[in-house]
Design an enzyme around this catalytic site. Sequence first.
Site, PDB file in Angstrom:
ATOM      1  N   ARG A  76       0.810  -1.200   0.000  1.00  0.00           N
ATOM      2  CA  ARG A  76       0.000   0.000   0.000  1.00  0.00           C
ATOM      3  C   ARG A  76       0.859   1.273   0.000  1.00  0.00           C
ATOM      4  O   ARG A  76       0.679   2.156  -0.818  1.00  0.00           O
ATOM      5  CB  ARG A  76      -0.854  -0.048   1.269  1.00  0.00           C
ATOM      6  CG  ARG A  76      -1.921   0.933   1.414  1.00  0.00           C
ATOM      7  CD  ARG A  76      -2.585   0.649   2.760  1.00  0.00           C
ATOM      8  NE  ARG A  76      -2.809  -0.772   2.962  1.00  0.00           N
ATOM      9  CZ  ARG A  76      -3.877  -1.415   2.541  1.00  0.00           C
ATOM     10  NH1 ARG A  76      -4.819  -0.763   1.935  1.00  0.00           N
ATOM     11  NH2 ARG A  76      -3.996  -2.714   2.742  1.00  0.00           N
ATOM     12  N   THR A  77       1.804   1.326   0.921  1.00  0.00           N
ATOM     13  CA  THR A  77       2.648   2.520   1.042  1.00  0.00           C
ATOM     14  C   THR A  77       3.532   2.682  -0.197  1.00  0.00           C
ATOM     15  O   THR A  77       3.704   3.774  -0.724  1.00  0.00           O
ATOM     16  CB  THR A  77       3.526   2.428   2.309  1.00  0.00           C
ATOM     17  OG1 THR A  77       2.676   2.223   3.423  1.00  0.00           O
ATOM     18  CG2 THR A  77       4.346   3.672   2.524  1.00  0.00           C
ATOM     19  N   LYS A 137      22.042 -11.243   0.580  1.00  0.00           N
ATOM     20  CA  LYS A 137      23.414 -11.776   0.542  1.00  0.00           C
ATOM     21  C   LYS A 137      24.242 -11.261   1.707  1.00  0.00           C
ATOM     22  O   LYS A 137      25.408 -11.562   1.814  1.00  0.00           O
ATOM     23  CB  LYS A 137      24.078 -11.360  -0.773  1.00  0.00           C
ATOM     24  CG  LYS A 137      23.379 -11.899  -2.003  1.00  0.00           C
ATOM     25  CD  LYS A 137      24.005 -11.291  -3.255  1.00  0.00           C
ATOM     26  CE  LYS A 137      23.142 -11.607  -4.478  1.00  0.00           C
ATOM     27  NZ  LYS A 137      23.420 -10.674  -5.577  1.00  0.00           N
ATOM     28  N   ARG A 163      11.512   1.747   3.499  1.00  0.00           N
ATOM     29  CA  ARG A 163      10.763   1.070   4.552  1.00  0.00           C
ATOM     30  C   ARG A 163      11.675  -0.018   5.062  1.00  0.00           C
ATOM     31  O   ARG A 163      12.294  -0.731   4.268  1.00  0.00           O
ATOM     32  CB  ARG A 163       9.514   0.449   3.924  1.00  0.00           C
ATOM     33  CG  ARG A 163       8.787  -0.502   4.843  1.00  0.00           C
ATOM     34  CD  ARG A 163       7.801   0.279   5.661  1.00  0.00           C
ATOM     35  NE  ARG A 163       6.714  -0.540   6.116  1.00  0.00           N
ATOM     36  CZ  ARG A 163       5.475  -0.081   6.264  1.00  0.00           C
ATOM     37  NH1 ARG A 163       5.186   1.155   5.936  1.00  0.00           N
ATOM     38  NH2 ARG A 163       4.542  -0.851   6.735  1.00  0.00           N
ATOM     39  N   HIS A 216       6.536   6.931  10.970  1.00  0.00           N
ATOM     40  CA  HIS A 216       5.981   6.832   9.615  1.00  0.00           C
ATOM     41  C   HIS A 216       5.406   8.220   9.309  1.00  0.00           C
ATOM     42  O   HIS A 216       4.199   8.413   9.262  1.00  0.00           O
ATOM     43  CB  HIS A 216       4.897   5.742   9.605  1.00  0.00           C
ATOM     44  CG  HIS A 216       4.429   5.357   8.234  1.00  0.00           C
ATOM     45  ND1 HIS A 216       4.956   5.866   7.078  1.00  0.00           N
ATOM     46  CD2 HIS A 216       3.464   4.485   7.839  1.00  0.00           C
ATOM     47  CE1 HIS A 216       4.331   5.321   6.039  1.00  0.00           C
ATOM     48  NE2 HIS A 216       3.414   4.495   6.481  1.00  0.00           N
TER      49      HIS A 216
END
Lengths: 305, 168
Positions: A51-52, A80, A101, A129
């Site tokens: 969504r974000t 990795k 994020r 956020h």
Amino acid sequence: MKNKSLVSIHDITKEDYEKVLHLAEQFEANPRRKILEDAVVATLFFEPSTRTRLSFESAASHLGAKVIGFSDAATSSVKKGETLKDTILTVSNYSDIIIMRHPKEGSARYASEVSPVPIINAGDGANQHPTQCLLDLYSIRKTQKTLDNLHIAFVGDLKYGRTVHSLVIALTNYNTTFHLVSPLELKLPSSIKMHIKEKNLEYYQYTELDEVIPKVDILYMTRIQQERFADSLDYERVKNAYILKNKMLENGKKNLKVMHPLPRINEITEDVDNNPKAYYFTQAKNGVFVRQALLAIILGVDNKI
Amino acid sequence: MAKQNIHHPKNNPKNIRQDRRELKVSAIENGTVIDHIPPLSVFQVIRILNLDNITNQIMIGTNLDSQKLGKKGIIKVSNKYFESEEINKIALVAPTATLIVIKDYTVVYKAKVEIPDKIKKIVKCINPNCITNHENIPTNFSVIDKEDLRLLCHYCEKVTKKEVINFI
């Protein structure tokens, strides 16, 4: 805010909010403005948040920017064993701004310290956020025509919900009266209440949802997550205590709007969706305009609007 | 601060015996004295300053009588001078401690250690999900309460309280 990272709501002032909201209004009136055609925007999602990510990518696309990035750390070199610093330094070579994020708290702050290009924090674990907070402010102002002197209820998990914490702190600039509805074990932390007290604002705490509905202009619902409870019996006891049903809104004020950061699970029944008081899907749409405004301001093209 | 000639045997021969009886631990010619350590913190100070891994002469006294504290500990390290960052570490476990720098038996500097406004590198963040516990990043805290020692993490914005402080 030009050329600066946006990591935490603590980093920006009331004047900054107003600037973002004002510009977002202009993008809402006309979203497609190709003022970032030369820019490359990187979206680094070290954990999935469709969504974000889509909201940011939509915002960047409306501005004509190219978008690069990854949507899950499993498909990047992070798997990795690459350090966050190396990932950020590498991607900053390819982009003008990085939207990230990350599941670890503080990751965005650290990235902003090593990155030569600005970082926008799209969520760092349970910490911050800020773009969600700004789109919430935008939605409140749009529906109420003001941010000042409102009665706002927060419902559900007020202890762990980062969205609630940031928004409460931001709203303390606007003489808000807070109505806090939660189970006892998920009350708003005292550190956040301190911010309310410092501004000499009022807050009221409730354990029942019904009584608060007639009093407020905004009903901000949140999800109660099972993993917050050590004992699953406690979760069972409270999980259905804060479900908003359409009938409950009958006593609401005319201007009442129901907001939710989404995704919802069962805390708002579907019969609310068609009620004109339901605002959560429009709220999500507003996120695109606010993120357009942020990209334009940080990349220094807001004067082209 | 004015120089105090407290332990020089040439200057003050009559008082040596008395000084030594008062101090219980011998004077040093050059080095650092950490005085007024709460007795329970003496061994923590030794660990934090990594004194168990150096070859300098060290004299340690603890549970000595103190007018100020009732009982105190004292550590004297010959030929070693500490950086302020190292001394900050002491303030976290021994806020009453006094730092005395000795050169040629003379006190050239004396001050109470102080809890700084910022604490870098030396304390671990209590939040297991903080980025500093997962990547090689020096920790960085603002001291938001010096009395009760509460540290706000610059990265994850969580507070580490006195009772749970762990040193790196």
